[in-house]
Design a protein around this motif. Structure first.
Motif, PDB file in Angstrom:
ATOM      1  N   GLU A 106       0.860  -1.185   0.000  1.00  0.00           N
ATOM      2  CA  GLU A 106       0.000   0.000   0.000  1.00  0.00           C
ATOM      3  C   GLU A 106       0.893   1.232   0.000  1.00  0.00           C
ATOM      4  O   GLU A 106       1.732   1.401   0.892  1.00  0.00           O
ATOM      5  N   ALA A 107       0.728   2.084  -0.990  1.00  0.00           N
ATOM      6  CA  ALA A 107       1.567   3.282  -1.087  1.00  0.00           C
ATOM      7  C   ALA A 107       0.901   4.289  -2.009  1.00  0.00           C
ATOM      8  O   ALA A 107       0.047   3.940  -2.823  1.00  0.00           O
ATOM      9  N   ASN A 108       1.306   5.545  -1.893  1.00  0.00           N
ATOM     10  CA  ASN A 108       0.768   6.591  -2.764  1.00  0.00           C
ATOM     11  C   ASN A 108       1.828   7.642  -3.027  1.00  0.00           C
ATOM     12  O   ASN A 108       2.811   7.778  -2.282  1.00  0.00           O
ATOM     13  N   ALA A 109       1.621   8.410  -4.082  1.00  0.00           N
ATOM     14  CA  ALA A 109       2.565   9.454  -4.473  1.00  0.00           C
ATOM     15  C   ALA A 109       2.611  10.548  -3.402  1.00  0.00           C
ATOM     16  O   ALA A 109       1.569  11.016  -2.927  1.00  0.00           O
ATOM     17  N   TYR A 110       3.823  10.982  -3.069  1.00  0.00           N
ATOM     18  CA  TYR A 110       4.024  11.854  -1.903  1.00  0.00           C
ATOM     19  C   TYR A 110       5.205  12.774  -2.176  1.00  0.00           C
ATOM     20  O   TYR A 110       6.100  12.452  -2.965  1.00  0.00           O
ATOM     21  N   ARG A 111       5.215  13.949  -1.519  1.00  0.00           N
ATOM     22  CA  ARG A 111       6.324  14.887  -1.647  1.00  0.00           C
ATOM     23  C   ARG A 111       6.827  15.315  -0.272  1.00  0.00           C
ATOM     24  O   ARG A 111       6.047  15.649   0.617  1.00  0.00           O
ATOM     25  N   TRP A 112       8.169  15.304  -0.128  1.00  0.00           N
ATOM     26  CA  TRP A 112       8.844  15.818   1.059  1.00  0.00           C
ATOM     27  C   TRP A 112       9.698  17.017   0.648  1.00  0.00           C
ATOM     28  O   TRP A 112      10.287  17.023  -0.443  1.00  0.00           O
ATOM     29  N   ARG A 113       9.794  17.999   1.545  1.00  0.00           N
ATOM     30  CA  ARG A 113      10.652  19.169   1.317  1.00  0.00           C
ATOM     31  C   ARG A 113      11.473  19.418   2.580  1.00  0.00           C
ATOM     32  O   ARG A 113      10.937  19.439   3.688  1.00  0.00           O
ATOM     33  N   PHE A 114      12.791  19.616   2.412  1.00  0.00           N
ATOM     34  CA  PHE A 114      13.702  19.801   3.533  1.00  0.00           C
ATOM     35  C   PHE A 114      14.475  21.108   3.327  1.00  0.00           C
ATOM     36  O   PHE A 114      15.091  21.297   2.274  1.00  0.00           O
ATOM     37  N   ASN A 115      14.441  21.962   4.339  1.00  0.00           N
ATOM     38  CA  ASN A 115      15.128  23.241   4.241  1.00  0.00           C
ATOM     39  C   ASN A 115      16.505  23.121   4.881  1.00  0.00           C
ATOM     40  O   ASN A 115      16.623  22.914   6.096  1.00  0.00           O
ATOM     41  N   LEU A 116      17.559  23.253   4.064  1.00  0.00           N
ATOM     42  CA  LEU A 116      18.925  23.086   4.559  1.00  0.00           C
ATOM     43  C   LEU A 116      19.373  24.247   5.449  1.00  0.00           C
ATOM     44  O   LEU A 116      20.321  24.100   6.223  1.00  0.00           O
ATOM     45  N   ARG A 117      18.711  25.380   5.358  1.00  0.00           N
ATOM     46  CA  ARG A 117      19.099  26.524   6.176  1.00  0.00           C
ATOM     47  C   ARG A 117      18.402  26.520   7.525  1.00  0.00           C
ATOM     48  O   ARG A 117      19.048  26.723   8.568  1.00  0.00           O
ATOM     49  N   THR A 118      17.082  26.261   7.539  1.00  0.00           N
ATOM     50  CA  THR A 118      16.307  26.358   8.787  1.00  0.00           C
ATOM     51  C   THR A 118      16.024  25.009   9.435  1.00  0.00           C
ATOM     52  O   THR A 118      15.644  24.958  10.609  1.00  0.00           O
ATOM     53  N   GLY A 119      16.156  23.911   8.692  1.00  0.00           N
ATOM     54  CA  GLY A 119      15.815  22.600   9.229  1.00  0.00           C
ATOM     55  C   GLY A 119      14.344  22.267   9.133  1.00  0.00           C
ATOM     56  O   GLY A 119      13.899  21.200   9.584  1.00  0.00           O
ATOM     57  N   GLU A 120      13.558  23.135   8.525  1.00  0.00           N
ATOM     58  CA  GLU A 120      12.112  22.909   8.402  1.00  0.00           C
ATOM     59  C   GLU A 120      11.819  21.742   7.452  1.00  0.00           C
ATOM     60  O   GLU A 120      12.536  21.511   6.479  1.00  0.00           O
ATOM     61  N   VAL A 121      10.745  21.018   7.755  1.00  0.00           N
ATOM     62  CA  VAL A 121      10.271  19.928   6.912  1.00  0.00           C
ATOM     63  C   VAL A 121       8.824  20.191   6.525  1.00  0.00           C
ATOM     64  O   VAL A 121       8.005  20.591   7.365  1.00  0.00           O
TER      65      VAL A 121
END
Length: 512
Positions: free
Chosen positions: A348-363
């Motif tokens: 079971e899986a679905n299309a997904y997007r992750w974003r990682f900020n190299l300056r602030t550490g935000e996800v």
């Protein structure tokens, strides 16, 4: 063999396929085992062949030059214990497109373990599901090299699901040429989803194991020389399956789905557990970075098999892939001793997007779509830079008849807005992982979907297999060309595309 006579004897196969098909080109011992991954679309075929000038219907594009290669399990001997698809001996199928003609060939991957079993004419490996008695097999769990296939350093590299020893295959004949050894690296082992960067020709690889260091990451040159390798600090043994890369960074995975080492040491079998209370971590490391340069980002607990693409966007690293929040779906008591294997393979899986900020550490993370899809591929020219499209396989859920892993449709995603195109293979037709074939001369200035999507299908209504060619810009019109294959092709795992420039011109240069 009468199909109806054996229905009562094969409840697991009946749940998967509704009947037991009889094949002349399959080993007869499969009919002694009630395992759906040995029957129906998964029934192994014994024949190795080379056939030229295949029958083509539709309009084969004149500029389609290269080859589609697909790897998968095809067991030779009756398994010693319970059969898992990862135990099946690797077989590669190749469909070659050249000057308006198409040819086909297939070969077993002659792994060290297969050679031992052929010499003894029996299975000696305990298999992935055990029980593990290494006294009778120097190889322990059989490294079948049956999972991934990629083009690297002028030939094909075949790899196994668990980090195994890669094999070099002659791209023209598919003959096994021994281990694919990186010059300067003592360790043979590589993970299944090491990656080739089409822009640089470099191999980005990782491996993992049960003892420290639990992961290493490295880079090899286009001609097969080790350039860089570092140990990655993990809290314990893990089972990462894939990596992503950008022009300057690599994204490593630390996933909360792993086996209990104490159970393995005491009882000699593996118990996989999804730890819902442990966050998923992604480690971003410069391509040639040291271990202490890796930056870890914590995300919602999940498991990931395959990444579509990664790229840099200012301070952000973006990763598209398929995400599973339940890597062991649909376990049923009726499946008996096969329950855990069948549950894991349902996927079971679905299309997904992750974003990682190299300056602030935000996800930031979220769904692209909720359709159950996986075995996702994208245009390899755009790997590492911003892209829009990916090509997935539609996988029925258990309540939709997905008792086993099967691909029923090709799905093209626009990952920017979540829209999709879909083309169903048809009732009883099972697909394979699809690859993107760029047009000759294409580069990053070309339209991203200006090319072709190629896959294999097998029709369970007549057990005929075909190779399908789609216009990548419009897959909903269906295949623009269909190539009739000379034999039934059983279900497999991963595929790759080798361009005509690499495949044919490279060989001509090497032989001149």
């Amino acid at each position: 063999m009468s199909v109806d006579t054996h229905l009562r004897e094969y409840p697991a196969v009946k749940r998967a396929y509704g009947s037991v098909a009889a094949f002349d080109d399959a080993p007869q011992w499969i009919y002694e085992l009630d395992n759906p991954y040995l029957h129906g679309a998964c029934a192994p075929t014994l024949n190795e062949m080379e056939v030229e000038n295949l029958e083509i219907t539709g309009q084969l594009p004149a500029d389609l030059q290269g080859a589609y290669f697909r790897n998968g399990p095809n067991p030779v001997h009756q398994p010693k214990n319970r059969f898992h698809p990862f135990d099946g001996d690797g077989m590669v199928h190749g469909v070659y497109f050249r000057d308006g003609k198409v040819s086909y060939r297939n070969r077993y991957i002659q792994t060290a373990a297969l050679k031992q079993e052929q010499a003894e004419d029996r299975s000696v490996s305990p298999g992935v599901m055990g029980p593990f008695d290494y006294s009778v097999s120097p190889f322990g769990i059989k490294d079948t090299a049956n999972t991934d296939i990629l083009w690297y350093a002028g030939d094909l590299m075949a790899l196994w699901y668990n980090a195994g020893h890669p094999y070099r295959l002659d791209s023209q004949t598919l003959a096994t040429q021994g281990h694919f050894q990186l010059d300067g690296r003592a360790q043979l082992r590589l993970s299944a989803h090491s990656k080739t960067d089409w822009q640089t020709g470099e191999l980005l690889f990782f491996d993992y194991g049960d003892e420290p260091p639990y992961m290493t990451y490295g880079v090899a040159s286009p001609d097969g020389r080790l350039l860089h390798e570092v140990a990655i600090d993990l809290p314990g043994p893990r089972l990462p399956h894939d990596i992503g890369f950008t022009s300057n960074y690599t994204v490593l995975h630390d996933l909360p789905f792993f086996h209990d080492m104490e159970v393995l040491r005491k009882h000699k079998y593996r118990v996989l557990t999804f730890h819902k209370d442990i966050p998923t971590r992604f480690g971003i490391i410069p391509r040639f970075g040291s271990g202490d340069q890796i930056r870890w980002f914590e995300c919602e607990p999940c498991y990931i098999l395959h990444v579509s693409n990664c790229w840099e966007d200012g301070d952000w690293i973006v990763m598209d892939g398929c995400r599973s929040t339940n890597p062991m779906p649909g376990a049923q008591a009726a499946d008996g001793e096969l329950a855990s294997m069948l549950a894991y393979m349902r996927l079971e899986a679905n299309a997904y997007r992750w974003r990682f900020n190299l300056r602030t550490g935000e996800v930031r993370e979220g769904d692209i779509d909720d359709l159950n899809t996986e075995f996702n591929k994208s245009n390899p020219i755009f790997q590492g830079v911003k892209s829009q499209y990916s090509y997935h396989q539609r996988i029925p859920l258990l309540h939709e008849g997905g008792h086993t892993l099967r691909f029923t449709a090709l799905v093209k995603y626009n990952n920017e807005n979540g829209s999709r195109q879909q083309w169903d293979y048809g009732p009883g037709v099972f697909g394979s992982e699809a690859v993107f074939a760029p047009k000759p001369g294409a580069d990053r200035n070309s339209a991203e979907d200006d090319g072709y999507v190629v896959t294999l299908v097998t029709d369970s209504n007549n057990w005929q297999s075909d190779c399908l060619v789609f216009d990548a810009s419009d897959i909903e019109q269906g295949p623009i060309a269909r190539v009739r294959l000379p034999q039934r092709v059983s279900h497999g795992f991963h595929a790759t595309w080798a361009s005509g420039e690499d495949l044919f011109n490279h060989r001509a240069d090497a032989e001149s």
